[in-house]
Scaffold this motif. Structure first.
Motif, PDB file in Angstrom:
ATOM      1  N   VAL A 164       5.643  -2.351  -1.615  1.00  0.00           N
ATOM      2  CA  VAL A 164       4.224  -1.716  -1.383  1.00  0.00           C
ATOM      3  C   VAL A 164       3.929  -1.731   0.108  1.00  0.00           C
ATOM      4  O   VAL A 164       4.030  -2.545   0.910  1.00  0.00           O
ATOM      5  CB  VAL A 164       3.232  -2.630  -2.191  1.00  0.00           C
ATOM      6  CG1 VAL A 164       3.020  -4.054  -1.812  1.00  0.00           C
ATOM      7  CG2 VAL A 164       1.780  -1.918  -2.073  1.00  0.00           C
ATOM      8  N   GLU A 184      -1.093   0.950   1.126  1.00  0.00           N
ATOM      9  CA  GLU A 184      -1.623   1.029  -0.374  1.00  0.00           C
ATOM     10  C   GLU A 184      -2.113  -0.443  -0.920  1.00  0.00           C
ATOM     11  O   GLU A 184      -3.153  -0.471  -1.773  1.00  0.00           O
ATOM     12  CB  GLU A 184      -0.201   1.052  -0.889  1.00  0.00           C
ATOM     13  CG  GLU A 184       0.464   2.249  -0.713  1.00  0.00           C
ATOM     14  CD  GLU A 184       1.858   2.304  -1.168  1.00  0.00           C
ATOM     15  OE1 GLU A 184       2.501   3.630  -1.399  1.00  0.00           O
ATOM     16  OE2 GLU A 184       2.631   1.565  -1.204  1.00  0.00           O
ATOM     17  N   ALA A 185      -1.753  -1.417  -0.378  1.00  0.00           N
ATOM     18  CA  ALA A 185      -2.289  -2.918  -0.980  1.00  0.00           C
ATOM     19  C   ALA A 185      -3.851  -2.918  -0.567  1.00  0.00           C
ATOM     20  O   ALA A 185      -4.616  -3.232  -1.255  1.00  0.00           O
ATOM     21  CB  ALA A 185      -1.619  -4.049  -0.423  1.00  0.00           C
ATOM     22  N   THR A 196      -5.867  -0.357   0.287  1.00  0.00           N
ATOM     23  CA  THR A 196      -6.811   0.626  -0.435  1.00  0.00           C
ATOM     24  C   THR A 196      -7.074  -0.050  -1.805  1.00  0.00           C
ATOM     25  O   THR A 196      -8.351   0.376  -2.337  1.00  0.00           O
ATOM     26  CB  THR A 196      -5.964   1.838  -0.243  1.00  0.00           C
ATOM     27  OG1 THR A 196      -5.487   1.954   1.063  1.00  0.00           O
ATOM     28  CG2 THR A 196      -6.986   3.068  -1.047  1.00  0.00           C
ATOM     29  N   ARG A 197      -6.050  -0.429  -2.407  1.00  0.00           N
ATOM     30  CA  ARG A 197      -6.410  -0.805  -3.812  1.00  0.00           C
ATOM     31  C   ARG A 197      -7.286  -1.875  -4.026  1.00  0.00           C
ATOM     32  O   ARG A 197      -8.327  -1.876  -4.564  1.00  0.00           O
ATOM     33  CB  ARG A 197      -5.047  -1.286  -4.608  1.00  0.00           C
ATOM     34  CG  ARG A 197      -4.113  -0.375  -4.817  1.00  0.00           C
ATOM     35  CD  ARG A 197      -2.816  -0.949  -5.318  1.00  0.00           C
ATOM     36  NE  ARG A 197      -1.741   0.326  -5.249  1.00  0.00           N
ATOM     37  CZ  ARG A 197      -0.561  -0.353  -5.527  1.00  0.00           C
ATOM     38  NH1 ARG A 197      -0.229  -1.487  -5.608  1.00  0.00           N
ATOM     39  NH2 ARG A 197       0.375   0.605  -5.325  1.00  0.00           N
ATOM     40  N   VAL A 198      -7.270  -2.882  -3.049  1.00  0.00           N
ATOM     41  CA  VAL A 198      -8.404  -4.159  -2.985  1.00  0.00           C
ATOM     42  C   VAL A 198      -9.638  -3.519  -2.476  1.00  0.00           C
ATOM     43  O   VAL A 198     -10.588  -3.857  -3.321  1.00  0.00           O
ATOM     44  CB  VAL A 198      -7.821  -5.244  -2.233  1.00  0.00           C
ATOM     45  CG1 VAL A 198      -8.784  -6.158  -2.075  1.00  0.00           C
ATOM     46  CG2 VAL A 198      -6.414  -5.712  -2.703  1.00  0.00           C
ATOM     47  N   SER A 242     -10.966  -0.796  -3.063  1.00  0.00           N
ATOM     48  CA  SER A 242     -11.815  -0.181  -4.011  1.00  0.00           C
ATOM     49  C   SER A 242     -12.476  -0.798  -5.037  1.00  0.00           C
ATOM     50  O   SER A 242     -13.431  -0.395  -5.733  1.00  0.00           O
ATOM     51  CB  SER A 242     -10.737   0.779  -4.904  1.00  0.00           C
ATOM     52  OG  SER A 242      -9.822   0.313  -5.710  1.00  0.00           O
ATOM     53  N   GLU A 298      -6.482  -5.710 -14.097  1.00  0.00           N
ATOM     54  CA  GLU A 298      -6.928  -5.600 -12.592  1.00  0.00           C
ATOM     55  C   GLU A 298      -6.071  -6.518 -11.623  1.00  0.00           C
ATOM     56  O   GLU A 298      -5.474  -5.933 -10.548  1.00  0.00           O
ATOM     57  CB  GLU A 298      -8.305  -5.784 -12.276  1.00  0.00           C
ATOM     58  CG  GLU A 298      -8.866  -5.617 -10.814  1.00  0.00           C
ATOM     59  CD  GLU A 298     -10.208  -5.614 -10.495  1.00  0.00           C
ATOM     60  OE1 GLU A 298     -11.080  -4.830 -10.657  1.00  0.00           O
ATOM     61  OE2 GLU A 298     -10.527  -6.695 -10.228  1.00  0.00           O
ATOM     62  N   ARG A 354      -2.409  -5.098 -10.926  1.00  0.00           N
ATOM     63  CA  ARG A 354      -2.599  -3.729 -10.269  1.00  0.00           C
ATOM     64  C   ARG A 354      -2.759  -4.091  -8.788  1.00  0.00           C
ATOM     65  O   ARG A 354      -1.935  -3.435  -8.023  1.00  0.00           O
ATOM     66  CB  ARG A 354      -3.717  -3.023 -10.772  1.00  0.00           C
ATOM     67  CG  ARG A 354      -3.655  -1.653 -10.185  1.00  0.00           C
ATOM     68  CD  ARG A 354      -4.794  -0.771 -10.782  1.00  0.00           C
ATOM     69  NE  ARG A 354      -6.156  -1.187 -10.842  1.00  0.00           N
ATOM     70  CZ  ARG A 354      -7.251  -1.340  -9.892  1.00  0.00           C
ATOM     71  NH1 ARG A 354      -6.753  -0.532  -8.589  1.00  0.00           N
ATOM     72  NH2 ARG A 354      -8.056  -1.698  -9.932  1.00  0.00           N
ATOM     73  N   LEU A 355      -3.561  -5.249  -8.593  1.00  0.00           N
ATOM     74  CA  LEU A 355      -3.861  -5.498  -7.039  1.00  0.00           C
ATOM     75  C   LEU A 355      -2.966  -6.279  -6.518  1.00  0.00           C
ATOM     76  O   LEU A 355      -2.590  -6.220  -5.328  1.00  0.00           O
ATOM     77  CB  LEU A 355      -4.904  -6.151  -7.086  1.00  0.00           C
ATOM     78  CG  LEU A 355      -6.354  -5.202  -7.547  1.00  0.00           C
ATOM     79  CD1 LEU A 355      -7.703  -5.993  -7.309  1.00  0.00           C
ATOM     80  CD2 LEU A 355      -6.693  -3.913  -6.644  1.00  0.00           C
ATOM     81  N   TRP A 356      -2.276  -7.270  -7.267  1.00  0.00           N
ATOM     82  CA  TRP A 356      -1.501  -8.166  -6.858  1.00  0.00           C
ATOM     83  C   TRP A 356      -0.058  -8.584  -7.413  1.00  0.00           C
ATOM     84  O   TRP A 356       0.886  -8.131  -6.905  1.00  0.00           O
ATOM     85  CB  TRP A 356      -2.136  -9.540  -6.518  1.00  0.00           C
ATOM     86  CG  TRP A 356      -1.276 -10.753  -6.034  1.00  0.00           C
ATOM     87  CD1 TRP A 356      -0.345 -10.587  -5.002  1.00  0.00           C
ATOM     88  CD2 TRP A 356      -1.439 -12.063  -6.478  1.00  0.00           C
ATOM     89  NE1 TRP A 356       0.130 -11.763  -4.665  1.00  0.00           N
ATOM     90  CE2 TRP A 356      -0.486 -12.521  -5.763  1.00  0.00           C
ATOM     91  CE3 TRP A 356      -1.959 -12.683  -7.733  1.00  0.00           C
ATOM     92  CZ2 TRP A 356       0.073 -14.060  -5.947  1.00  0.00           C
ATOM     93  CZ3 TRP A 356      -1.670 -13.863  -7.726  1.00  0.00           C
ATOM     94  CH2 TRP A 356      -0.710 -14.477  -6.873  1.00  0.00           C
ATOM     95  N   ASP A 358       3.111  -6.114  -7.212  1.00  0.00           N
ATOM     96  CA  ASP A 358       3.641  -6.104  -6.143  1.00  0.00           C
ATOM     97  C   ASP A 358       3.788  -7.525  -5.299  1.00  0.00           C
ATOM     98  O   ASP A 358       4.426  -7.636  -4.181  1.00  0.00           O
ATOM     99  CB  ASP A 358       2.778  -5.257  -5.212  1.00  0.00           C
ATOM    100  CG  ASP A 358       2.660  -3.922  -5.759  1.00  0.00           C
ATOM    101  OD1 ASP A 358       3.687  -3.195  -6.173  1.00  0.00           O
ATOM    102  OD2 ASP A 358       1.619  -3.402  -5.892  1.00  0.00           O
TER     103      ASP A 358
END
Length: 492
Positions: free
Chosen positions: A43, A47-48, A50-52, A54, A70, A73-75, A78
């Motif tokens: 990752v 990308e990392a 942007t996810r966090v 949001s 969640e 998906r966030l951590w 990856d």
């Protein structure tokens, strides 16, 4: 209104606690079982981030399952998995299970180790572990110590004690104090000098020998130069396990020189401290008992979770340099023992419990055997690599690191630096392997840091084979037969 009562850990909510912790363990185990030989996904930082970014923290999800989804998906999807043999970049270890079990109690009870009225028996568990480690070092009954967050904090506190001891005993002004340390020593020594108000110039780097160990003759010359310049050698810092080469400085010789100049002798054994429990290699630390202080990171070669470390001192009275009495916490007339008198921290987690549980379940010999296993692995891999014509090993390994680089013929140093940097980036970006980078005498190299006792020689050689394959592809060279004598066997 605050947090709903059902989210508070309380005996009335025991069922909820059990369900939440159980669900978390199940989710972690599921992820551990799905890593399939890769230490990461590759990752990107963008990308990392942007996810966090949001996530709206003012809109709670409400349900634990949704929060775990969640989190995955966030951590977790990856995350860097240090139990994988292909994770060989840093001094991060896979952790032993008894220490993981201890973490439940560390967080669930939430004791703070600063005073007895916040910790009770935990105070004495930590003290007993300090005494036990001090005895392993070879200190006598006057020794003491404190658990810390890591080697950086331990080194900072040791040098604070050295500074105050020197200024009190010799009346030396701060701007004349000097710290002598191996040129290959940890950068936390320089950071500590800054934080203590001594400045960068206070640290005198001492050259190393061909084995990357501090050169005693060079140390003697540096000490003499300090004295001739009117400077005061406040401390000599030896390293028992340098970050790049695992080198252990010649401790008896360094100790004798430090004593001759009245300097505090500190040993940074953050990496090599696990040798204290090795049944085969404890002798590598001979001379450590001559030190005034030692830094030990249990979360490296003792296979403990971060953070779990300690500073040990030969004379417990020297810890008084950090003591401050607060009427509300640790007044001078308190009838209860406390640990805050010895620490740079006030509130402190009960990190010692992890080591305690490990020793009570597995025993010290088992931890030492795990370390001996990774040292044997390192030696075996290095021996194999000497026969690989396009792999250059910078120096013989001493604990569990191998510094090397891919070196095809015909490339100058700048080209080699660019090539090896590109190799490392490709392996990381593709999630195939974690390999570290460093510089040796101004030249760029790669590095394997091996702390996985279940990794095999084939596993590690497979990582180097990835380096070779990527190097050939990036350099536009024709493919070559694998240097491996047999197919890669990934341990499971």
């Amino acid at each position: 209104m605050g947090a709903p009562r059902q989210h508070l850990f309380h005996p009335a909510n025991a069922a909820g606690y059990r369900q939440a912790v159980g669900a978390a363990v199940d989710r972690l185990v599921d992820h551990l079982g799905s890593t399939t030989g890769r230490p990461l996904t590759g990752v990107t930082p963008r990308e990392a981030a942007t996810r966090v970014a949001s996530v709206d923290l003012d809109r709670p999800l409400g349900g634990g399952a949704d929060a775990l989804d969640e989190l995955s998906r966030l951590w977790l999807d990856d995350a860097i998995w240090f139990h994988e043999p292909t994770a060989a970049a840093h001094l991060n270890c896979p952790v032993v299970i008894p220490a993981l079990a201890a973490e439940v109690f560390v967080s669930g009870v939430n004791a703070s180790l600063d005073t007895f009225d916040q910790s009770a028996g935990a105070t004495f568990i930590e003290r007993h572990l300090v005494d036990w480690t001090a005895a392993r070092i070879g200190y006598d009954a006057g020794a003491d110590g404190i658990f810390t967050t890591g080697g950086t904090q331990s080194n900072l506190q040791a040098l604070l004690l050295a500074r105050d001891q020197t200024m009190n005993q010799q009346g030396a002004p701060a701007d004349r104090l000097r710290i002598l340390a191996s040129a290959d020593g940890h950068f936390s020594v320089q950071k500590a000098a800054r934080m203590l108000g001594l400045g960068d110039a206070a640290v005198v780097p001492v050259p190393v020998d061909a084995s990357r160990r501090m050169d005693p003759a060079a140390l003697a010359a540096a000490l003499a130069d300090c004295a001739a310049a009117g400077d005061v050698p406040m401390a000599v810092v030896a390293t028992a396990g340098t970050t790049d080469f695992g080198a252990i400085d010649p401790l008896p010789e360094v100790a004798a020189l430090a004593r001759a100049y009245g300097a505090w002798f500190h040993v940074d054994a953050a990496y090599g401290g696990g040798l204290l429990v090795s049944r085969r290699r404890r002798g590598w630390l001979d001379g450590i008992e001559l030190s005034d202080s030692v830094a030990v990171d249990y979360h490296k070669t003792w296979f403990q979770p971060v953070s779990c470390s300690a500073l040990l001192v030969r004379d417990g009275a020297t810890l008084g340099h950090v003591t401050w009495h607060a009427d509300y916490l640790n007044p001078k007339d308190s009838a209860h023992p406390n640990q805050v008198d010895k620490s740079l921290q006030t509130t402190r987690r009960f990190e010692a419990l992890k080591l305690w549980m490990t020793l009570r379940v597995m025993g010290a010999d088992a931890i030492g055997d795990l370390l001996d296993t990774v040292i044997d692995l390192t030696d075996a891999v290095a021996a194999e690599l000497t026969a690989w014509p396009d792999i250059e090993v910078a120096a013989a390994p001493q604990i569990s690191t191998i510094v090397f680089r891919y070196r095809p013929p015909g490339l100058d140093e700048p080209a080699l630096a660019r090539l090896n940097a590109a190799i490392r980036a490709e392996l990381f970006d593709e999630g195939r392997a974690l390999v570290a980078a460093t510089r040796v005498d101004g030249r760029s190299h790669l590095k394997l840091t091996l702390l996985n006792p279940v990794a095999t020689v084939a596993d590690v050689l497979g990582v180097v084979e990835m380096v070779r394959e990527a190097g050939r592809r990036i350099a536009g060279e024709p493919a070559a037969p694998s240097a491996l004598r047999k197919p890669l066997a990934v341990a499971r």
